[in-house]
Design a protein around this motif. Structure first.
Motif: not given
Length: 783
Positions: A241, A245, A252, A255, A259
């Motif tokens: 990931l 990005a 971002e 991401k 995450q």
């Protein structure tokens, strides 16, 4: 003006320049020679151009349901079903490129910048293998050698093959080939299998975070195994990931949120013994082996002259509906777990010292166990190894660790320690079941459940299990009588003891059957009521009138293949049949008298979509529309005033049977349903055949041995053992309107010649006389 004085170059200067260029040119020539050598095959066998055009990989044969789902696959080592690029989600492609080869769409197979970086930093800042090189290694080069010289040689071959692949295929085709080829572990060969096994989805349904998990596994699937190293895989997913990005495929913010998600693996292992429709898939394996033996591979296919079920990537299109199959398996599982619980309750050592057997002495039980022991795989394997019989028998009495079936355990398995002989007895305590559901107009089989768990009970009772049919055989007798004598369901016959004298129909002795409860009402009853309540005396009168030969003739036309004696006792269901044949036969009643042979496979294609087989329906006119409808009308009485009435109940009864055995009761069906229950002697077999206009379903329940059964009729009758499975199954089917299961009336023929309305007043002059309810001119007929 001063004169410029040029410095004189050292005498050896031009010598160094000369050697510099000699070394450069030699290096270039050497590299070129190495590449040419690899191209010519001097460093190892290289694939021909024809092979590059169509790289051969082992492809699993795919089994496809009528609603387009994959039921399972046939494969040896590779569970691979390729998908085209346009079936891949964009997020998967983005994750792959961002992580494995950021300049994939800019290079021609070899990334010069990446190669230089790897050379300068000795691989410490990342490798240089492009996606195309990785594909070349997977397809043609193989596992990297630990020998440095071999590693360099393999790397050169990868470079050469990568450039060839780039000339041969588009970038999109290379990505698809790479993802289709990769081994994702746990029988997940290729992206299609990986998506199904780890997430229970088709590839195009994968979410961004799910695609990241699979792309993360490309680094080393054995190390990044989602089943064994979830935390490690989650970290690797987050790295992917992060790469997405970095290269702008996600923001971002996206991401960070992705995450933060927990791992959500939905593990769906694909093996021959697990998944949906396991018994059907094993039947299909035999079907395909037979088809392959009769259909040689076309010469233009090249390679083998015979189709390979496990390597050639065939597609088998079946009639099974995955949704109905799931409903069927769920119904069997729910009811049988409940029924088995009660069976164990009644067969404790205190209540039944010979459990699970009834009415057998020790010598008889030992003979059963002896037969089972000699038929076991343990006996056969040890015999093949040359072991003596004494050693083989001794092994059956030694305790050993094993995994056994258990309804109450997670996954229906538990680890235990017992002797193999004890395990044989243990497995015989479990009641077995079989169920098949078919569309009568087409013969398409929609659901097939051959047992309670294929991992532990591999005998398929749908098509292998021949058991006495009990009262489910009676409709064939009634059909013969209505067909030949033009009787109406409203005709009346007396419920009194009836005997057929010895020798009349080939029977050696006089035959005087009792009713199941041993009582006779002495009253006249309609054929509809007689069938609904399985009155044996009425059935005996009918078979005496039409003769056993006429009944056997009809059932042969309805697809029953067993050897059936032409004697009166067949009227009560002494012949053996299986669920497959019984469903096909009953289908003719719902299909206006036309028998359609059950069909399971509609089409077979090769990996390129070329049709290799297409089925042709096998049909036969057996009964007239009037007779077929009269039979349906008769069997509707079973669910209105007979043994199938509980399907109509909307409130549970205060009974142990209803509470503990009839799982999901009450059913509360209000739509037209025709059916017939069946129970054999000593409650060894319980049957239910149920029909709505566009679906015929048969259910059988019983022990592996006839001596394994319930002691009482309350639990052992077909209405308690088999009917609940039908009820649960149909309730689930009706909940899904997309299945299109009929809840309307059966189609009545125009100008119906047989009266089925028993509320109609019949004039006294039209009533039958007392001697069996038939006209005098039929008394002496013996068909």
């Amino acid at each position: 003006m001063s004169k410029v004085v040029k410095k004189k170059k050292p005498a050896g200067y031009f010598k160094y320049i000369k050697w510099f260029w000699i070394l450069v040119v030699s290096g270039i020539l050497l590299v070129a020679l190495i590449f040419l050598s690899a191209s010519w095959g001097l460093l190892g066998d290289m694939p021909e151009y024809e092979y590059l055009e169509n790289p051969q990989t082992n492809l699993a044969t795919e089994i496809i349901s009528s609603d387009g789902k994959t039921l399972g696959k046939f494969y040896l080592d590779d569970n691979r079903t390729p998908v085209p690029y346009d079936s891949l989600p964009q997020n998967l492609v983005d994750a792959l490129v961002a992580t494995e080869d950021a300049r994939f769409f800019d290079h021609s197979g070899i990334d010069a910048r990446g190669t230089l970086r790897a050379f300068v930093y000795l691989g410490k800042k990342g490798g240089a293998s492009t996606i195309t090189q990785q594909l070349a290694r997977q397809l043609f080069v193989g596992v990297r050698s630990k020998n440095k010289f071999e590693t360099i040689k393999q790397k050169v071959m990868e470079w050469v093959l990568a450039t060839r692949l780039e000339r041969q295929y588009t970038k999109q085709e290379i990505i698809a080939m790479y993802l289709n080829q990769y081994d994702f572990l746990n029988n997940a060969d290729g992206i299609r299998s990986a998506a199904k096994i780890y997430f229970g989805k088709e590839p195009q349904e994968l979410k961004v975070e799910e695609s990241a998990v699979l792309v993360g596994m490309l680094k080393n699937s054995s190390y990044f195994n989602p089943i064994r190293r979830e935390e490690l895989v989650a970290n690797r997913r987050n790295t992917v990931l992060g790469q997405m990005a970095k290269y702008g495929y996600i923001t971002e913010k996206e991401k960070d949120s992705l995450q933060a998600l927990k791992m959500d693996i939905n593990f769906n292992p694909e093996s021959h013994k697990e998944g949906l429709a396991t018994y059907f898939r094993m039947y299909l394996q035999g079907f395909m082996n037979d088809w392959i033996s009769k259909n040689p591979k076309p010469a233009l296919e090249g390679g083998r002259d015979k189709w390979n079920l496990y390597l050639d990537g065939l597609k088998i299109y079946t009639t099974i509906d995955s949704r109905m199959q799931a409903n069927a398996e769920d119904a069997v599982r729910k009811h049988m777990a409940n029924l088995q619980d009660e069976f164990f309750n009644q067969n404790t050592p205190d209540r039944n010292p010979t459990a699970p057997f009834l009415d057998l002495d020790k010598a008889q039980i030992n003979r059963i166990l002896e037969r089972a022991m000699k038929n076991s795989s343990r006996w056969r394997m040890m015999k093949a190894e040359g072991k003596s019989e004494e050693d083989i028998r001794a092994s059956f009495t030694k305790k050993t660790e094993m995994t056994v079936f258990d309804w109450n355990s997670d996954g229906r398995e538990r680890d235990t320690i017992m002797t193999p002989l004890d395990s044989i007895r243990y497995y015989k305590t479990f009641l077995r079941a079989a169920m098949m559901s078919m569309e009568p107009q087409t013969g398409h089989v929609k659901a097939w459940v051959g047992g309670i768990d294929y991992r532990h009970f591999q005998y398929d009772n749908v098509i292998q299990g021949m058991r006495q049919a009990g009262s489910t055989f009676k409709p064939f007798v009634y059909a013969a009588a209505i067909d030949q004598l033009r009787l109406s369901p409203c005709e009346t016959l007396p419920d009194t003891q009836y005997c057929i004298e010895a020798g009349k129909h080939g029977n050696m002795e006089a035959w005087c059957p009792d009713n199941s409860d041993g009582k006779f009402s002495g009253e006249d009853m309609t054929l509809k009521d007689a069938l609904a309540n399985s009155i044996n005396s009425v059935t005996a009168r009918l078979i005496d009138r039409v003769g056993p030969r006429s009944v056997v003739s009809i059932i042969k036309n309805l697809g029953l293949k067993g050897d059936i004696l032409e004697v009166p006792s067949i009227a009560l269901g002494t012949p053996e049949s299986n669920v497959y044949e019984m469903v096909g036969a009953y289908g003719a009643f719902a299909n206006q008298g036309v028998y359609v042979k059950p069909v399971m496979v509609t089409r077979i294609e090769d990996k390129n979509g070329t049709v290799l087989y297409e089925y042709v329906p096998e049909t036969k006119d057996v009964l007239s529309k009037d007779v077929a409808y009269a039979m349906v009308n008769l069997m509707e009485g079973v669910t209105h005033g007979g043994s199938g009435t509980r399907l109509r109940h909307s409130g549970a009864k205060n009974s142990t049977v209803y509470k503990k055995v009839i799982t999901g009761y009450p059913y509360g069906f209000t739509n037209p349903i025709a059916g017939k229950t069946g129970t054999t002697q000593n409650q060894s077999d319980g049957w239910f055949m149920g029909m709505v206009p566009n679906l015929v379903t048969g259910v059988w329940v019983g022990g592996e041995e006839r001596s394994i059964h319930f002691k009482s009729i309350a639990y052992g009758q077909g209405a308690s053992m088999a009917l609940p499975i039908w009820g649960l199954y149909m309730k689930k089917n009706y909940e899904n309107k997309d299945l299109g299961i009929s809840d309307g009336a059966f189609e009545k023929p125009e100008n119906m010649s047989i009266n089925v309305d028993c509320t109609k007043v019949v004039d006294d002059s039209e009533k039958n006389d007392d001697d069996g309810g038939l006209d005098d001119d039929l008394d002496d007929l013996d068909f």
